[in-house]
Design a protein around this motif. Structure first.
Motif, PDB file in Angstrom:
ATOM      1  N   HIS A 194       0.769  -1.257  -0.007  1.00 39.46           N
ATOM      2  CA  HIS A 194       0.129  -0.189  -0.061  1.00 39.46           C
ATOM      3  C   HIS A 194       0.804   1.339  -0.157  1.00 39.46           C
ATOM      4  N   GLN A 195       1.874   1.364   0.844  1.00 40.74           N
ATOM      5  CA  GLN A 195       2.926   2.209   0.877  1.00 40.74           C
ATOM      6  C   GLN A 195       3.607   2.555  -0.249  1.00 40.74           C
ATOM      7  N   GLN A 196       3.890   1.465  -1.020  1.00 40.57           N
ATOM      8  CA  GLN A 196       4.601   1.533  -2.223  1.00 40.57           C
ATOM      9  C   GLN A 196       3.847   2.276  -3.227  1.00 40.57           C
ATOM     10  N   MET A 197       2.477   1.676  -3.245  1.00 40.19           N
ATOM     11  CA  MET A 197       1.552   2.156  -4.305  1.00 40.19           C
ATOM     12  C   MET A 197       1.369   3.805  -4.339  1.00 40.19           C
ATOM     13  N   LEU A 198       1.239   4.317  -2.993  1.00 45.63           N
ATOM     14  CA  LEU A 198       1.060   5.563  -2.860  1.00 45.63           C
ATOM     15  C   LEU A 198       2.365   6.353  -3.278  1.00 45.63           C
ATOM     16  N   LEU A 199       3.620   5.704  -2.976  1.00 50.32           N
ATOM     17  CA  LEU A 199       4.695   6.627  -3.570  1.00 50.32           C
ATOM     18  C   LEU A 199       5.087   6.607  -5.177  1.00 50.32           C
ATOM     19  N   LEU A 200       4.214   5.467  -5.757  1.00 51.25           N
ATOM     20  CA  LEU A 200       4.248   5.323  -6.996  1.00 51.25           C
ATOM     21  C   LEU A 200       3.288   6.301  -7.634  1.00 51.25           C
ATOM     22  N   GLN A 201       2.389   6.598  -6.842  1.00 53.78           N
ATOM     23  CA  GLN A 201       1.183   7.646  -7.276  1.00 53.78           C
ATOM     24  C   GLN A 201       1.759   8.979  -7.223  1.00 53.78           C
ATOM     25  N   ARG A 202       2.610   9.255  -6.303  1.00 58.78           N
ATOM     26  CA  ARG A 202       3.215  10.568  -6.008  1.00 58.78           C
ATOM     27  C   ARG A 202       4.294  10.748  -6.996  1.00 58.78           C
ATOM     28  N   ALA A 203       4.966   9.569  -7.772  1.00 57.11           N
ATOM     29  CA  ALA A 203       5.878  10.129  -8.753  1.00 57.11           C
ATOM     30  C   ALA A 203       5.581  10.299 -10.113  1.00 57.11           C
ATOM     31  N   PHE A 204       3.949   9.661 -10.353  1.00 64.28           N
ATOM     32  CA  PHE A 204       3.602  10.316 -11.732  1.00 64.28           C
ATOM     33  C   PHE A 204       2.721  11.082 -11.784  1.00 64.28           C
ATOM     34  N   PHE A 205       1.834  11.528 -10.645  1.00 60.95           N
ATOM     35  CA  PHE A 205       0.856  12.657 -10.701  1.00 60.95           C
ATOM     36  C   PHE A 205       1.005  13.634  -9.641  1.00 60.95           C
ATOM     37  N   THR A 206       0.168  14.681  -9.970  1.00 60.31           N
ATOM     38  CA  THR A 206       0.151  15.933  -9.178  1.00 60.31           C
ATOM     39  C   THR A 206      -0.597  15.562  -7.900  1.00 60.31           C
ATOM     40  N   VAL A 207      -0.927  16.161  -6.958  1.00 61.80           N
ATOM     41  CA  VAL A 207      -1.615  16.204  -5.716  1.00 61.80           C
ATOM     42  C   VAL A 207      -3.131  16.245  -6.002  1.00 61.80           C
ATOM     43  N   ASP A 208      -3.475  16.926  -7.111  1.00 61.53           N
ATOM     44  CA  ASP A 208      -4.794  17.119  -7.574  1.00 61.53           C
ATOM     45  C   ASP A 208      -5.083  15.750  -8.463  1.00 61.53           C
ATOM     46  N   GLU A 209      -4.296  15.376  -9.193  1.00 58.00           N
ATOM     47  CA  GLU A 209      -4.492  14.178  -9.968  1.00 58.00           C
ATOM     48  C   GLU A 209      -4.650  13.009  -9.354  1.00 58.00           C
ATOM     49  N   GLN A 210      -3.726  12.802  -8.163  1.00 61.08           N
ATOM     50  CA  GLN A 210      -3.993  11.900  -7.219  1.00 61.08           C
ATOM     51  C   GLN A 210      -5.141  11.468  -6.620  1.00 61.08           C
ATOM     52  N   TYR A 211      -5.644  12.690  -6.269  1.00 59.58           N
ATOM     53  CA  TYR A 211      -7.045  12.734  -5.478  1.00 59.58           C
ATOM     54  C   TYR A 211      -8.142  12.517  -6.309  1.00 59.58           C
ATOM     55  N   HIS A 212      -8.111  12.895  -7.558  1.00 57.33           N
ATOM     56  CA  HIS A 212      -9.036  12.783  -8.508  1.00 57.33           C
ATOM     57  C   HIS A 212      -8.893  11.274  -9.226  1.00 57.33           C
ATOM     58  N   LEU A 213      -7.816  10.661  -9.151  1.00 61.37           N
ATOM     59  CA  LEU A 213      -8.035   9.144  -9.796  1.00 61.37           C
ATOM     60  C   LEU A 213      -7.729   8.239  -8.831  1.00 61.37           C
TER      61      LEU A 213
END
Length: 282
Positions: A117-136
């Protein structure tokens, strides 16, 4: 062997197949077929959210490269009203994220769920902005966090009553939409677990989960899926016989297979069948 004799053999082969199989037809009510991959012709484009739409177009990534998928998505996007159009660049990011996520999962088959779960969160932060992370991913991430919390409560609770009380307390903190989403996700997981049971036990388990009427509908859907799979399996066997018949040239083989497909399946299913043929031939 002369051509008339060959045609006679093909006709006889088709006759045997037609007597053993019925035409399996599912109407295609979606007029936007030009945006779809072969296996999607009898489905609706999922517009529930941007991510659901992305996943719809990525569902045939095995058979199509990313450029083809992007081209289809752009054609689909152009026919939308300007206020409804999705970000093409965001789909590109999402495809790269999905590729990285697949690698992450392949390399962490035995990793603890909390660590994953933590690694997936890090991966999301590497590819997307904060707004994009929340949106997706906001709902997906919250559901994983709730799954981890549920696991912790189950491990620490002294009784099933205490577990249920504490778990309901946590669920009731959520907004109604998210609370229902998690309960639906849990229900879907429970329904999937019934697939290993025999027919009678499966119906009883499903009835306890969703009621008699829904359990009966699920059984009908299961039977329809099984029937279709049997039709396709029989068709592919006969197609193999035609392809391996040395007395037919390539044109005759192609014509025989076309006649076979035409006799057994409604034309709305042909592109889907052709996609299954490609998978079968790998």
């Amino acid at each position: 062997m002369n051509r008339c004799s060959k045609i006679g053999k093909v006709s006889g082969l088709l006759a045997v197949m037609i007597t053993g199989l019925v035409i399996f037809s599912t109407p295609d009510k979606d007029n936007s077929n030009s945006f779809k991959v072969d296996a999607q012709l009898n489905t609706q484009i999922d517009k529930t959210s941007d991510r659901d739409t992305f996943e719809y177009f990525l569902s045939d990534l095995v058979d199509n490269d990313t450029d083809t998928i992007m081209h289809r998505f752009e054609r689909y996007n152009q026919q939308l009203d300007s206020s409804e159009r999705l970000e093409t660049a965001l789909l590109g990011k999402y495809m790269r994220y999905k590729a990285a996520l697949a690698t992450l999962r392949d390399n962490n088959l035995n990793v603890d769920f909390q660590d994953l779960h933590q690694q997936m969160l890090l991966l999301q932060r590497a590819f997307f902005t904060v707004d994009e992370q929340y949106h997706l991913f906001s709902e997906e991430n919250l559901l994983r966090e709730l799954a981890l919390l549920k696991k912790d409560i189950k491990e620490s609770a002294q009784s099933s009553e205490e577990f249920q009380q504490r778990w309901e307390f946590e669920l009731n903190k959520l907004p109604p939409v998210l609370r229902n989403s998690f309960r639906n996700a849990s229900l879907l997981a429970a329904l999937n677990e019934t697939n290993i049971l025999d027919t009678q036990s499966q119906f009883i388990a499903r009835e306890a989960l969703v009621g008699s009427e829904a359990a009966e509908r699920l059984m009908i859907l299961d039977q329809q899926r099984t029937d279709f799979d049997l039709h396709v399996h029989s068709y592919l066997i006969t197609r193999d016989v035609i392809l391996n018949n040395a007395s037919f040239d390539d044109i005759e083989k192609e014509q025989a297979i076309t006649d076979l497909r035409k006799s057994l399946f409604d034309n709305s299913l042909w592109r889907r069948i052709e996609a299954l043929e490609r998978i079968h031939d790998r």
